[in-house]
Design an enzyme around this catalytic site. Structure first.
Site, PDB file in Angstrom:
ATOM      1  CE  LYS A  71      44.108  50.199  52.394  1.00 40.65           C
ATOM      2  NZ  LYS A  71      42.912  49.700  52.500  1.00 40.65           N
ATOM      3  CB  VAL A 179      28.762  48.804  46.301  1.00 38.33           C
ATOM      4  CG1 VAL A 179      28.108  48.517  47.556  1.00 38.33           C
ATOM      5  CG2 VAL A 179      30.225  47.913  46.629  1.00 38.33           C
TER       6      VAL A 179
HETATM    7  P1  NAD Z   1      32.519  51.647  41.582  1.00 37.73           P
HETATM    8  O1  NAD Z   1      33.906  52.384  41.095  1.00 37.73           O
HETATM    9  O2  NAD Z   1      32.386  50.401  41.110  1.00 37.73           O
HETATM   10  O3  NAD Z   1      31.520  52.763  41.866  1.00 37.73           O
HETATM   11  C1  NAD Z   1      31.452  54.023  41.916  1.00 37.73           C
HETATM   12  C2  NAD Z   1      30.523  54.662  41.251  1.00 37.73           C
HETATM   13  O4  NAD Z   1      30.290  56.031  41.489  1.00 37.73           O
HETATM   14  C3  NAD Z   1      30.824  54.639  39.686  1.00 37.73           C
HETATM   15  O5  NAD Z   1      30.096  54.138  38.913  1.00 37.73           O
HETATM   16  C4  NAD Z   1      31.092  56.215  39.443  1.00 37.73           C
HETATM   17  O6  NAD Z   1      30.959  56.638  38.179  1.00 37.73           O
HETATM   18  C5  NAD Z   1      30.390  56.887  40.410  1.00 37.73           C
HETATM   19  N1  NAD Z   1      30.653  58.181  40.634  1.00 37.73           N
HETATM   20  C6  NAD Z   1      31.906  58.852  40.847  1.00 37.73           C
HETATM   21  N2  NAD Z   1      31.789  59.972  41.397  1.00 37.73           N
HETATM   22  C7  NAD Z   1      30.226  60.233  41.389  1.00 37.73           C
HETATM   23  C8  NAD Z   1      29.565  61.490  41.701  1.00 37.73           C
HETATM   24  N3  NAD Z   1      30.210  62.499  42.209  1.00 37.73           N
HETATM   25  N4  NAD Z   1      28.303  61.419  41.555  1.00 37.73           N
HETATM   26  C9  NAD Z   1      27.696  60.356  41.332  1.00 37.73           C
HETATM   27  N5  NAD Z   1      28.308  58.948  40.960  1.00 37.73           N
HETATM   28  C10 NAD Z   1      29.413  59.186  41.221  1.00 37.73           C
HETATM   29  O7  NAD Z   1      33.137  51.482  43.327  1.00 37.73           O
HETATM   30  P2  NAD Z   1      32.446  50.577  44.238  1.00 37.73           P
HETATM   31  O8  NAD Z   1      33.411  49.284  44.271  1.00 37.73           O
HETATM   32  O9  NAD Z   1      31.158  50.334  43.910  1.00 37.73           O
HETATM   33  O10 NAD Z   1      32.629  51.238  45.379  1.00 37.73           O
HETATM   34  C11 NAD Z   1      31.734  52.389  45.752  1.00 37.73           C
HETATM   35  C12 NAD Z   1      32.076  53.231  47.303  1.00 37.73           C
HETATM   36  O11 NAD Z   1      31.964  52.143  48.255  1.00 37.73           O
HETATM   37  C13 NAD Z   1      33.714  53.339  47.392  1.00 37.73           C
HETATM   38  O12 NAD Z   1      33.775  54.543  48.376  1.00 37.73           O
HETATM   39  C14 NAD Z   1      34.365  52.270  47.888  1.00 37.73           C
HETATM   40  O13 NAD Z   1      35.649  52.685  48.782  1.00 37.73           O
HETATM   41  C15 NAD Z   1      33.361  51.987  48.762  1.00 37.73           C
HETATM   42  N6  NAD Z   1      33.579  50.352  49.383  1.00 37.73           N
HETATM   43  C16 NAD Z   1      33.406  49.560  48.316  1.00 37.73           C
HETATM   44  C17 NAD Z   1      33.596  47.957  48.738  1.00 37.73           C
HETATM   45  C18 NAD Z   1      33.427  46.957  47.568  1.00 37.73           C
HETATM   46  O14 NAD Z   1      33.284  45.874  47.851  1.00 37.73           O
HETATM   47  N7  NAD Z   1      33.497  47.377  46.497  1.00 37.73           N
HETATM   48  C19 NAD Z   1      33.868  47.767  50.011  1.00 37.73           C
HETATM   49  C20 NAD Z   1      33.689  48.839  51.045  1.00 37.73           C
HETATM   50  C21 NAD Z   1      33.691  50.013  50.455  1.00 37.73           C
END
Ligand code: NAD
Length: 346
Positions: A71, A179
Site C-alpha cells: 500500500k 459500485v
Molecule cells: P462511491 O463514493 O462511488 O459510492 C459510495 C456512495 O455511498 C456515495 O453515493 C455516497 O453518497 C454514499 N454514502 C456515503 N455515506 C452513506 C451513508 N451513511 N448512507 C448511505 N449512503 C452513503 O464509492 P464506491 O466506489 O461505490 O465504493 C463503495 C464502497 O466499496 C467503499 O467502501 C469502497 O472502499 C468499496 N470498494 C469499492 C471498489 C470499487 O471498485 N469502486 C472496490 C473495492 C471496494
C-alpha cells in the site's frame, strides 16, 4: 513485524511524507492502491500504509490471485484535495518512490486518487495500473467490483436458501455510488426486489428508474430484507446494530463492514450469513490484476465467478467447523501463503 519492506521518504518536490509498505511478495508483486489523505501526523500515514498493506496480502491470497500485498500513502498537507502544481508534485514524488522499489510494489487507485492521477504517476514509473481507458488501462474498476459482489451474493443465497436465483429476493443496497448503483441495476435486472438508499438524494432518480423502493439512510441498515448490501462506508455493523439487523445475509462492497472483527461471531450466532468483505469486493483487485497481466474478458469473467466459489467454500467450512466465514477466509488466505512460502506466511 514480518513486512518485506517499508519505504518512508520526504518528497523532494512536495515536501510531503510518502510511505510505501510492502507486506508480502510471496504470491506475486505487492499490489495496493495509492491513498492520498491528510493525516494528523506523518506517523499515522505510515501506520495506515502498514495496516492496509497487510490486508491486501490476505485479500489477494483469499481471492486466489498471484499478487502480494502492499500500500502507498501520500500524506496530503491539508484536508482539502490538493490541486494543480501541488497535486502534480505529490504524484511525481510518489512515482519516484514506487520506481525505487523496482517492481516489488505496483500501485493503483485508492481513496483520494483516480485514473488521471495514475497517468501522472506513470510519468515516473511503469509499475502502475488503473490507467485511464484511453491509455490502455482498465479504467474504473467498479463494474467488475459490482459483478463480483453479485457473484458473492448469489453464493450466499445458495448457501442460505439452496437457490442462487435473484427472483423475488429482497435486497437493500446502502450507498448507490459507483459500485452500489451498478449492483442495484444488476439485481433489478435479475428480478430482485431492490431497496435503495444514499445520503446523496440525487441518487433517488436511480431508484425511480429501476422501480426500487427508496428509504432514508438512517433506516436502511435495519430494514427488513433477505440481503443487506453495504456499499458505502465501513463500520456500519457495530455492537449496537448487529443485534437489530433484520436480514438473513450481509454481502456488499464496502471495506471493513464490521466495526470490529469479533462481530463476525455475533452475526453467526444470530444466524446471519456474512460474505467477508475482502472477498465480496475483490472484483476491484481483479480489474487491476487483469490490466497487469493483460487478461481478456473471459479470463476476468472466470475470476469474478470464482469469487462465488470462494464464498461458498468459506461459508461451508464455517458451518462444518463451527467457526465464522471471516475466520475461514483468513485461514484460506494463510493456507495459500504458507503453501507458497512456509516461513513467510506468519
Ligand atoms: P462511491 O463514493 O462511488 O459510492 C459510495 C456512495 O455511498 C456515495 O453515493 C455516497 O453518497 C454514499 N454514502 C456515503 N455515506 C452513506 C451513508 N451513511 N448512507 C448511505 N449512503 C452513503 O464509492 P464506491 O466506489 O461505490 O465504493 C463503495 C464502497 O466499496 C467503499 O467502501 C469502497 O472502499 C468499496 N470498494 C469499492 C471498489 C470499487 O471498485 N469502486 C472496490 C473495492 C471496494
Amino acid at each position: 513485524m514480518n513486512y518485506e519492506d517499508l519505504r518512508v521518504v520526504t518528497g523532494p518536490r512536495s515536501g510531503a511524507t510518502i510511505a510505501i509498505a510492502v507486506h508480502s511478495t510471496v504470491l506475486g508483486p505487492a499490489l495496493g492502491g495509492a491513498r492520498m489523505w491528510h493525516y494528523e501526523s506523518p506517523g499515522d500515514g505510515v501506520e495506515d500504509a502498514l495496516r492496509l498493506a497487510r490486508a491486501m496480502t490476505y485479500k489477494a491470497a483469499a481471492a486466489g490471485l498471484a499478487l502480494g500485498g502492499g500500500k502507498g500513502v501520500i500524506c496530503a498537507p491539508t484536508p482539502e484535495r490538493p490541486e494543480g502544481e501541488l497535486r502534480r508534485a505529490l504524484l511525481l514524488d510518489f512515482g519516484d518512490a514506487v520506481a525505487s522499489l523496482g517492481g516489488k510494489y505496483v500501485t493503483a487507485e485508492d481513496v483520494g486518487t483516480d485514473a488521471a492521477d495514475m497517468a501522472t504517476i506513470a510519468e515516473r514509473t511503469s509499475h502502475v495500473v488503473g490507467l485511464p481507458d484511453e491509455r490502455g488501462g482498465s479504467g474504473d474498476p467498479s463494474p467488475v467490483t459490482a459483478r463480483g459482489v453479485l457473484a458473492a451474493l448469489r453464493a450466499c443465497l445458495e448457501h442460505r436458501f439452496g437457490d442462487p436465483s435473484l427472483r423475488g429476493v429482497r435486497v437493500c443496497v446502502v450507498g448507490a455510488g459507483h459500485v452500489g448503483g451498478r449492483l442495484a441495476r444488476l439485481l433489478a435486472g435479475g428480478g430482485a426486489e431492490v431497496t435503495l438508499t444514499d445520503v446523496d438524494r440525487s441518487r433517488r432518480a436511480l431508484a425511480e428508474e429501476l422501480g426500487a423502493r427508496w428509504v432514508e439512510p438512517g433506516d436502511a441498515i435495519l430494514a427488513e430484507c433477505d440481503v443487506l448490501a453495504p456499499c458505502a462506508l465501513g463500520g456500519v455493523i457495530d455492537a449496537a446494530t448487529v443485534e437489530r439487523l433484520r436480514c438473513a445475509i450481509v454481502c456488499g462492497a464496502a471495506n471493513n463492514v464490521l466495526a470490529d472483527e469479533a462481530l463476525a461471531a455475533d452475526l453467526t450466532r444470530r444466524g446471519i450469513v456474512y460474505a467477508p468483505d475482502f472477498i465480496a469486493n475483490s472484483g476491484g483487485l481483479i480489474s487491476v490484476y487483469a490490466e497487469l497481466h493483460q487478461l481478456d474478458r473471459d479470463a476476468v469473467t472466470g475470476l469474478v465467478d470464482h469469487i462465488g466459489s470462494v464464498v461458498l467454500e468459506v461459508l461451508g467450512a464455517a458451518d462444518r467447523r463451527g467457526t465464522t466465514p471471516l475466520a475461514e477466509a483468513q485461514a484460506l488466505a494463510l493456507e495459500r501463503l504458507s503453501r507458497a512460502a512456509p516461513a513467510a506466511a506468519a
